[in-house]
Design an enzyme around this catalytic site. Sequence first.
Site, PDB file in Angstrom:
ATOM      1  N   ARG A 278     -46.555 -20.270   2.293  1.00 30.69           N
ATOM      2  CA  ARG A 278     -46.969 -21.358   0.945  1.00 30.69           C
ATOM      3  C   ARG A 278     -49.104 -21.923   1.327  1.00 30.69           C
ATOM      4  O   ARG A 278     -49.556 -22.158   0.997  1.00 30.69           O
ATOM      5  CB  ARG A 278     -46.272 -22.792   0.829  1.00 30.69           C
ATOM      6  CG  ARG A 278     -45.560 -22.021   0.233  1.00 30.69           C
ATOM      7  CD  ARG A 278     -44.322 -22.544  -0.562  1.00 30.69           C
ATOM      8  NE  ARG A 278     -44.049 -24.436   0.878  1.00 30.69           N
ATOM      9  CZ  ARG A 278     -42.553 -23.501   1.022  1.00 30.69           C
ATOM     10  NH1 ARG A 278     -42.219 -22.499   0.701  1.00 30.69           N
ATOM     11  NH2 ARG A 278     -42.032 -23.627   2.460  1.00 30.69           N
TER      12      ARG A 278
ATOM     13  N   ARG B 138     -29.070 -30.822  18.015  1.00 28.40           N
ATOM     14  CA  ARG B 138     -29.106 -31.923  18.543  1.00 28.40           C
ATOM     15  C   ARG B 138     -27.668 -31.797  19.307  1.00 28.40           C
ATOM     16  O   ARG B 138     -27.888 -31.821  20.199  1.00 28.40           O
ATOM     17  CB  ARG B 138     -28.906 -32.649  17.984  1.00 28.40           C
ATOM     18  CG  ARG B 138     -30.822 -33.305  17.023  1.00 28.40           C
ATOM     19  CD  ARG B 138     -30.455 -33.904  16.657  1.00 28.40           C
ATOM     20  NE  ARG B 138     -32.212 -34.588  15.430  1.00 28.40           N
ATOM     21  CZ  ARG B 138     -32.175 -35.181  14.537  1.00 28.40           C
ATOM     22  NH1 ARG B 138     -31.160 -35.527  13.252  1.00 28.40           N
ATOM     23  NH2 ARG B 138     -33.176 -35.144  14.072  1.00 28.40           N
TER      24      ARG B 138
ATOM     25  N   CYS C 245     -34.242 -40.225  13.874  1.00 21.77           N
ATOM     26  CA  CYS C 245     -34.819 -41.142  13.793  1.00 21.77           C
ATOM     27  C   CYS C 245     -34.849 -42.302  13.622  1.00 21.77           C
ATOM     28  O   CYS C 245     -35.155 -43.526  14.650  1.00 21.77           O
ATOM     29  CB  CYS C 245     -35.684 -41.161  12.686  1.00 21.77           C
ATOM     30  SG  CYS C 245     -35.377 -40.743  11.084  1.00 21.77           S
TER      31      CYS C 245
ATOM     32  N   HIS D  97     -38.660 -47.117   9.529  1.00 20.88           N
ATOM     33  CA  HIS D  97     -37.004 -47.800   9.559  1.00 20.88           C
ATOM     34  C   HIS D  97     -36.473 -49.358  10.025  1.00 20.88           C
ATOM     35  O   HIS D  97     -37.461 -49.042  10.836  1.00 20.88           O
ATOM     36  CB  HIS D  97     -36.331 -46.934   9.372  1.00 20.88           C
ATOM     37  CG  HIS D  97     -36.340 -45.702   9.329  1.00 20.88           C
ATOM     38  ND1 HIS D  97     -37.032 -45.454   8.040  1.00 20.88           N
ATOM     39  CD2 HIS D  97     -36.055 -44.465  10.258  1.00 20.88           C
ATOM     40  CE1 HIS D  97     -36.828 -43.522   7.793  1.00 20.88           C
ATOM     41  NE2 HIS D  97     -36.642 -43.115   9.062  1.00 20.88           N
TER      42      HIS D  97
ATOM     43  N   ASN E 190     -40.715 -44.792  11.526  1.00 25.26           N
ATOM     44  CA  ASN E 190     -40.145 -43.334  11.975  1.00 25.26           C
ATOM     45  C   ASN E 190     -40.998 -42.080  11.128  1.00 25.26           C
ATOM     46  O   ASN E 190     -40.577 -41.318  12.668  1.00 25.26           O
ATOM     47  CB  ASN E 190     -39.234 -43.287  10.914  1.00 25.26           C
ATOM     48  CG  ASN E 190     -40.182 -42.891   9.441  1.00 25.26           C
ATOM     49  OD1 ASN E 190     -40.842 -44.596   9.252  1.00 25.26           O
ATOM     50  ND2 ASN E 190     -39.644 -41.951   8.490  1.00 25.26           N
TER      51      ASN E 190
HETATM   52  P1  A2P Z   1     -45.588 -25.754   4.074  1.00 24.94           P
HETATM   53  O1  A2P Z   1     -46.557 -26.351   3.479  1.00 24.94           O
HETATM   54  O2  A2P Z   1     -46.238 -24.512   4.034  1.00 24.94           O
HETATM   55  O3  A2P Z   1     -44.118 -25.737   2.515  1.00 24.94           O
HETATM   56  P2  A2P Z   1     -42.459 -32.400   4.920  1.00 24.94           P
HETATM   57  O4  A2P Z   1     -41.136 -32.782   5.562  1.00 24.94           O
HETATM   58  O5  A2P Z   1     -43.857 -32.652   5.107  1.00 24.94           O
HETATM   59  O6  A2P Z   1     -42.272 -31.839   3.238  1.00 24.94           O
HETATM   60  O7  A2P Z   1     -43.550 -30.851   5.864  1.00 24.94           O
HETATM   61  C1  A2P Z   1     -42.458 -29.610   6.000  1.00 24.94           C
HETATM   62  C2  A2P Z   1     -43.364 -29.027   6.979  1.00 24.94           C
HETATM   63  O8  A2P Z   1     -42.232 -27.594   7.059  1.00 24.94           O
HETATM   64  C3  A2P Z   1     -44.783 -27.984   6.109  1.00 24.94           C
HETATM   65  O9  A2P Z   1     -45.630 -28.524   7.468  1.00 24.94           O
HETATM   66  C4  A2P Z   1     -43.944 -26.770   5.251  1.00 24.94           C
HETATM   67  O10 A2P Z   1     -45.433 -26.018   5.770  1.00 24.94           O
HETATM   68  C5  A2P Z   1     -43.355 -26.407   6.932  1.00 24.94           C
HETATM   69  N1  A2P Z   1     -42.005 -25.758   6.323  1.00 24.94           N
HETATM   70  C6  A2P Z   1     -41.110 -25.569   5.771  1.00 24.94           C
HETATM   71  N2  A2P Z   1     -40.180 -24.099   5.327  1.00 24.94           N
HETATM   72  C7  A2P Z   1     -40.772 -22.933   5.925  1.00 24.94           C
HETATM   73  C8  A2P Z   1     -40.278 -22.417   6.089  1.00 24.94           C
HETATM   74  N3  A2P Z   1     -39.532 -21.341   6.014  1.00 24.94           N
HETATM   75  N4  A2P Z   1     -41.565 -21.330   7.621  1.00 24.94           N
HETATM   76  C9  A2P Z   1     -42.631 -22.322   8.045  1.00 24.94           C
HETATM   77  N5  A2P Z   1     -42.845 -23.032   7.861  1.00 24.94           N
HETATM   78  C10 A2P Z   1     -41.783 -23.733   7.101  1.00 24.94           C
END
Ligand code: A2P
Length: 347
Positions: free
Chosen positions: A41, A101, A130, A243, A316
């Site tokens: 994405r 963990r 956290c 937190h 956190n």
């Molecule tokens: P992306 O921005 O492309 O969705 P948060 O915890 O703030 O929601 O961020 C989640 C992070 O994990 C984002 O950088 C998101 O990327 C990434 N992420 C979520 N799912 C995947 C995946 N399947 N592969 C790689 N990165 C992921």
Amino acid sequence: MKENLVVAVVGATGAVGREMLNTLYTRNFPATTVKALASSRSAGTKVPFGDEELLVEELTENSFEGVDIAIFSAGGGTSTKFAPYAVKSGCIVVDNSSAWRMDKRCPLIIPEVNAHTLKEHNGIIANPNCSTIQMLVALKPLHDVAPIKRIVVSTYQAVSGTGQKGIQELETQVRKLFNGIEPENEVYPHRIAFNCLPHIDVFLDNDYTKEEMKMVNETNKIFEDDSIKVTATCVRVPVFYSHSESINIETTKKLTAKEARAILAKAEGVQLYDNPKENMYPLAGDAAGEDDVFVGRIREDESIENGLNLWVVADNVRKGAALNAVQIAEKLLEMNLVHVKDRNLFM
Ligand code: A2P
């Protein structure tokens, strides 16, 4: 120390991932190359790294070729699937999710508390929850003097713990309410604006939430003592960052409030902030953006013989996640532990 160190941040576009990049930069982490990885994405977008920007690449099974340390904060599913590929590539993983963990092969590390167990690492090192991190940074120095038998903790957790989407939900709901519009709930099961939700993560068979049981199980693992009794109530509150925790401990011998203050005043990673007469106590708003764990409201529990109450606050996203993970990576370098013994262990 290894030359030409390559570090990757997995989940680099998220709330914690962005803070990880910021922490690596501001602490001058000795990496020659920093890679930003996220999902398809956001591949091709850019994320800030100091004065520069890094191009975000899509995370794939081959992303870790030539990477020495990967710091993951992209959710448990992503860690479960991709951390084994990282290790297979000879890369060490510091994982912020809960996926690894409680795995016996993976040390669960708070550098101020149990850095010695890093020596046993097999390629994946887990960053604790956290709420566990800030609680144990505050309790370890007391536990060393008067061993803790029981902990009763209630948390007041910020929406940033849910990531960017939690921050967005609180902001949107507050805006809508001020404009007389009833907001929808998309991230939380109930409205978070002007509300407190005693529900973080999923409910388990024992009616505790998974977040609450993380605090129990992780405490036993990190303190290397399953006899310590822990009971937790975790509450999401309409605060963006930091937190807060109300913690009651029962110790095996008497520790006065004055003694506890003296111990915590000297403790690593702790700032004592305890002068009730001047209305001085830790506040989420003050701790946001700070590295330390703030402790105040220290009182003797008058209902039992050897007990103390404390109020513990920390950012956190920083000490609870990004900073602790980067500190683990720094310890790996300091202790010369940047090598994987068995690349196929997690495959
Ligand atoms: P992306 O921005 O492309 O969705 P948060 O915890 O703030 O929601 O961020 C989640 C992070 O994990 C984002 O950088 C998101 O990327 C990434 N992420 C979520 N799912 C995947 C995946 N399947 N592969 C790689 N990165 C992921």
